[in-house]
Write an enzyme that holds these catalytic residues in place. Structure first.
Site, PDB file in Angstrom:
ATOM      1  CB  ALA A 254      -0.951   0.015   1.196  1.00  0.00           C
ATOM      2  CB  ALA A 255       3.995   2.381   1.533  1.00  0.00           C
ATOM      3  N   PRO A 256       2.855   4.613  -0.652  1.00  0.00           N
ATOM      4  CG  PRO A 256       3.044   6.765  -1.566  1.00  0.00           C
ATOM      5  CD  PRO A 256       3.177   5.306  -1.931  1.00  0.00           C
ATOM      6  N   GLY A 257       0.246   5.051   0.179  1.00  0.00           N
ATOM      7  CA  GLY A 257      -1.144   5.098   0.606  1.00  0.00           C
ATOM      8  C   GLY A 257      -2.119   5.841  -0.285  1.00  0.00           C
ATOM      9  CE  LYS A 259      -1.500   2.281  -7.408  1.00  0.00           C
ATOM     10  NZ  LYS A 259      -0.244   2.947  -6.963  1.00  0.00           N
ATOM     11  CG  ASP A 277       4.434  -0.981   2.288  1.00  0.00           C
ATOM     12  OD1 ASP A 277       4.048  -0.951   1.094  1.00  0.00           O
ATOM     13  OD2 ASP A 277       5.625  -0.892   2.621  1.00  0.00           O
ATOM     14  CG  ASP A 322       0.804  -0.347  -7.451  1.00  0.00           C
ATOM     15  OD1 ASP A 322       0.815  -0.537  -8.677  1.00  0.00           O
ATOM     16  OD2 ASP A 322       1.406   0.591  -6.906  1.00  0.00           O
ATOM     17  CB  CYS A 375       4.708   2.353 -11.378  1.00  0.00           C
ATOM     18  SG  CYS A 375       5.868   1.950 -10.049  1.00  0.00           S
TER      19      CYS A 375
END
Length: 432
Positions: A254-257, A259, A277, A322, A375
């Site tokens: 999840a980081a940095p959050g 999404k 995370d 992700d 990404c």
């Protein structure tokens, strides 16, 4: 501390201490007399480091590898000022020589001679005389050779040239409108009254593109949680998952959050979201966003996503992966990534992604949705793992916008390079 010393400190922290360029600029911002100049030179050196070193190596009698690390940074700063900013006055040379006295006193004469020699012979020194096309591109656009070769082998010469050009261009900032507090049109009107130039995104329904973002995070509307900073293609990932209200959602990496917070907004603050995370330190960033944006029902956890959590088996309606990746899609905003990734890293990341995906599939309820995104660019981390998921018997591939997957091309879509794919957990063995 003058601006040249600030630039040196930032570059030293980024190149040799594995710090992030944008974080370092933010840390030193208040100390800079001319923040625009500091930012331009920091990113300019990072975006052109291989080319700058190529020119330095042409002039220097000392081999590049034997030049003291501090002095090499000072020379890179000087060559960037001279060649890219056309700063050919000897006052800048003198300031850099003074800086070299502080960082490695015995090299001041060497720095002075090299910089003055470059001013006299800039035109010839700047010419790239390499017959191999891939090596020449690697130097011209300061992309390590093996990454340049990987992009070329994956996409061909035209794509490679366009992509490398794009990585050294300015990229406008994207922000995500917090629909729990306002609308895109209302926020646009408010920010335009404060002097910001904006346009609607063509990729995300909740995004605005800000052409002049200086001072944006100091605005009242940012502090009150009317928007947050997030890339358009990153927003699209959450929109593809599109969680319903009152559902359980897992953001596994999840980081940095950004999404996780968007998942909460889309589900109208009704979903139960677990943002996980592996880095406990990064979870504080998620907590900051939760408070500022006025979000509820987000829980935080800190475990290695590549390991199995029995209590999560078939516990979530939606799972977002992700995945950790090489980040080649972010090079226009984070130029230092190129120097920290090689092909070995890319293969290791592909394998790590598979371990994480194997666990993620187990956490999805029957009939639930899994989205896998990265990404980055290239088939190894993207199409290869898309196929890996597609071959799983308990998953059904879901098309997105009439495509097998979405792959954002930075120089065409003018956003971060992103790969997004979607799958449904089969409810019955006969499901297709």
């Amino acid at each position: 501390m003058n601006d040249l010393e600030i630039i040196f400190n930032i570059l030293n922290n980024v190149i040799y201490k594995d710090k992030k360029s944008n974080d370092q600029i933010n840390i030193f911002a208040k100390k800079a007399l001319n923040l625009s100049y500091v930012t331009k030179v920091v990113y300019g050196v990072l975006e052109n480091k291989i080319y700058l070193d190529y020119m330095i190596d042409k002039i220097s009698d000392i081999k590049l590898k034997k030049i003291h690390a501090n002095i090499l940074i000072i020379l890179e700063m000087g060559f960037y000022n001279i060649h890219f900013l056309s700063t050919k006055d000897y006052a800048t040379v003198d300031k850099l020589v003074d800086l070299s006295k502080k960082k490695n006193k015995k090299s001041k004469g060497f720095v002075n001679a090299i910089l003055r020699n470059f001013i006299r012979n800039e035109e010839d020194t700047a010419k790239i005389k390499i017959s191999d096309d891939i090596k020449s591109l690697s130097v011209r656009y300061s992309m390590p050779y093996e990454l340049t070769r990987y992009i070329y082998d994956s996409y061909g010469m035209e794509y490679t040239k366009n992509f490398l050009r794009y990585t050294n261009q300015y990229v406008p900032l994207a922000i995500r409108v917090n629909r729990l507090k306002t609308t895109r049109d209302k926020l646009r009107d408010l920010l335009e009254k404060d002097g910001f130039n904006l346009r609607n995104s063509k990729i995300s329904k909740n995004a605005l593109i800000v052409e002049n973002p200086s001072g944006l995070i100091d605005s009242t509307y940012f502090k009150e949680g009317f928007f947050t900073i997030q890339g358009e293609s990153s927003m699209k990932t959450v929109e593809v998952l599109n969680p319903s209200e009152n559902t359980r959602i897992l953001d596994l990496c999840a980081a940095p959050g950004s999404k996780s917070s968007y998942l909460c907004e889309i589900s109208q603050n009704t979903g139960k979201i677990l943002a996980n995370d592996i880095s406990a330190k990064k979870l504080s960033l998620i907590e900051e966003n939760i408070k500022r944006l006025g979000l509820k029902n987000i829980s935080l956890s800190n475990f290695d996503a590549s390991g199995f959590k029995k209590e999560f088996q078939e516990a979530f309606d939606y799972v977002l992966v992700d995945a950790p990746c090489s980040g080649l899609g972010l090079l226009a905003r984070k130029p230092e990534i190129r120097y920290k990734r090689g092909m070995d890293d890319i293969y290791k990341l592909r394998d790590l992604q598979r371990k994480i995906l194997d666990q993620a599939v187990k956490y999805v309820k029957k009939g639930g949705i899994l989205v896998f995104s990265t990404c980055t660019l290239g088939p190894i981390e993207n199409q290869d793992n898309f196929t890996y998921l597609k071959n799983k018997k308990d998953l059904s591939h879901q098309r997105i916008d009439n495509k097998d997957y979405l792959e954002y091309v930075p120089f065409e879509d003018m956003t971060d390079g992103f790969f997004i794919s979607k799958f449904k957990k089969k409810e019955y063995e006969r499901d297709n």
